[in-house]
Design a protein around this motif. Structure first.
Motif: not given
Ligand code: GDD
Length: 326
Positions: A127, A130-131, A133, A144, A146, A281-284
Motif C-alpha cells: 500500500e 499506492g498510486h 506509475r 505514493h 493513497r 482514494s483507491e489503489v487501482f
C-alpha cells in the motif's frame, strides 16, 4: 544452534498465528504481545497455544513495550500489529497513524533501549506504493500512498530504515503484497467474497455486495509469506525485500473463480455494487517483483491464484456446514 527467542506483535492475527506455528516448529521460544479485549480472540492460535507466552501490551503504550521487550529478551522481533484495514483508516486516520505509524517507532525505541542486538522485522506494505506509475513494483519503486494506512506504513518504513542507519540495528522491512488464507479477516475483500459465496452455495445468502471490482491485486498465500519474514531475519545483513507473486488479478476475477469453485453458474448475477465499499482514494493496481527475494533469500511463492481461492472457498464451506450441524 541454541534455541532462539522471538517476540511477535499482532500474534492473534492471520500472519502472527502462521508465524507462531512456523517458529514453534523451528524450536523457538515465542512471546506474543496481545492487546486486552473484552472478548479475547485467540482462535487462530489453537495449534500453538501451549507454546506461546502471552504478554499484555499495546503499540500505543511505550511502557508496556519496554516491559515486553525486557521480559522476552528476544533475538528476533516481528512487528505484525497494526490497524491494518485500509477502509477503516479513512474513518479513523489518527488512530491508524498512532498504531500503524508511531506504534512501530515505539517498538523500535523499546528494542533500541532494551534489546539492541535483536533483529527486527517491520511489516511494510505494498500500500506504500499506492498510486503506481511503473509496473511491477520493486524495492526501488517510489512511494505514493493513497490512504491514512499507507501514509502510516511509509512512516514506519522510514523509521525502520533510520534505526538501521542511525544505531546500526538489524532492522529489515518486508514489503508484502496482499496475502490471503482461510484466517483472513472477514472485512478484507477476498474473505468477504469466499464467505459470502459459500453462504450463497448453502442457501444462507442471496447476493454479494462489493465496491470497486476493477481493482487489481497481487494475491499470495499467507503461510508462504511468514516463511519469507523469517528468511529476511536470517539474512546476513539487514535489508528491505518485496514479497509478491509477480501476478495480478482483478477483484472481478476473484469473484468469478470463487463462484466457480462453489459450483455456482450464475455468479455474476448475484453481485451487487454499493458505493459504500468504494474508497475516497483507491489503489487501482498492484503487482510486485519478487526477484530480489528469489535471488538473495531463495524464496519463491508456489501457491497459485486459483488454488488460493479454492482453499478459501473450501474452508468457508466446511466451516459453515460444521456450524449448521451444531
Ligand atoms: N475490503 C473490501 N470490501 N474491498 C473491496 C470491496 C469490499 O466490499 N469491494 C472492492 N474492494 C477492493 C478495494 O477497494 C481494494 O482495491 C481491493 O478490493 C482490496 O481490498 P482489501 O482486501 O481490503 O485489501 P487492501 O489491498 O486494501 O489492503 C490489504 O493488503 C495490503 C497489502 O497490499 C491489507 O491486508 C493491508 O493491511 C495490506 O497492507
Amino acid at each position: 544452534m541454541p534455541n532462539r527467542t522471538a517476540l511477535i506483535t499482532g500474534i492473534t492475527g492471520q500472519d502472527g498465528s502462521y508465524l507462531a506455528e512456523l517458529l514453534a516448529q523451528k524450536g523457538y521460544r515465542i512471546f506474543g504481545l496481545v492487546r486486552r479485549l473484552s472478548t479475547p480472540n485467540m482462535s487462530h492460535l489453537a495449534a500453538v497455544r501451549d507454546s506461546v507466552e502471552i504478554l499484555d501490551g499495546d503499540l500505543m503504550d511505550q511502557g508496556s513495550l519496554n516491559q515486553a521487550v525486557r521480559q522476552a529478551a528476544p533475538d528476533e522481533v516481528y512487528n505484525l500489529a497494526a490497524q491494518s484495514f485500509v477502509a477503516t483508516s479513512f474513518a479513523q486516520p489518527l488512530l491508524t497513524g498512532e498504531v500503524t505509524g508511531l506504534g512501530a517507532l515505539r517498538l523500535l525505541e523499546a528494542v533500541r533501549l532494551h534489546a539492541p542486538q535483536a533483529r527486527v522485522y517491520q511489516a511494510s506494505s505494498s500500500e506504500m506504493f499506492g498510486h503506481v506509475r511503473t509496473e511491477p513494483q520493486d524495492e526501488s519503486t517510489a512511494f505514493h500512498p493513497r490512504s491514512p494506512y499507507g501514509v502510516a506504513k511509509v512512516y514506519a518504513y522510514w523509521a525502520s530504515v533510520n534505526y538501521r542507519e542511525a544505531y546500526s540495528m538489524f532492522v529489515s522491512n518486508g514489503i508484502l503484497f496482499n496475502h490471503e488464507s482461510p484466517r483472513r479477516g472477514m472485512e478484507f475483500v477476498t474473505r468477504k467474497i469466499t464467505d459470502t459465496v459459500a453462504r450463497i452455495a448453502l442457501g444462507q445468502a442471496k447476493t454479494l455486495t462489493l465496491g470497486n471490482l476493477d481493482a487489481k491485486r497481487d494475491w499470495g498465500y499467507a503461510p508462504e509469506y511468514v516463511e519469507f519474514m523469517w528468511r529476511i531475519l536470517q539474512h546476513r545483513t539487514p535489508d528491505d525485500f518485496v514479497g509478491a507473486t509477480g501476478e495480478s488479478h482483478t477483484v472481478r476475477e476473484f469473484v468469478e473463480v470463487a463462484f466457480r469453485c462453489a459450483g455456482i453458474d450464475d455468479g455474476s448475477k448475484r453481485v451487487v455494487s454499493d458505493a459504500r465499499f468504494q474508497r475516497p482514494s483507491e489503489v487501482f493496481n498492484l503487482r510486485g517483483n519478487p526477484a530480489k527475494a528469489a535471488r538473495e533469500l531463495h524464496w519463491t511463492p508456489s501457491t497459485k491464484f486459483e488454488q488460493i481461492v479454492r482453499i478459501m472457498v473450501d474452508a468457508d464451506l466446511a466451516r459453515l456446514r460444521a456450524q449448521g450441524r451444531r
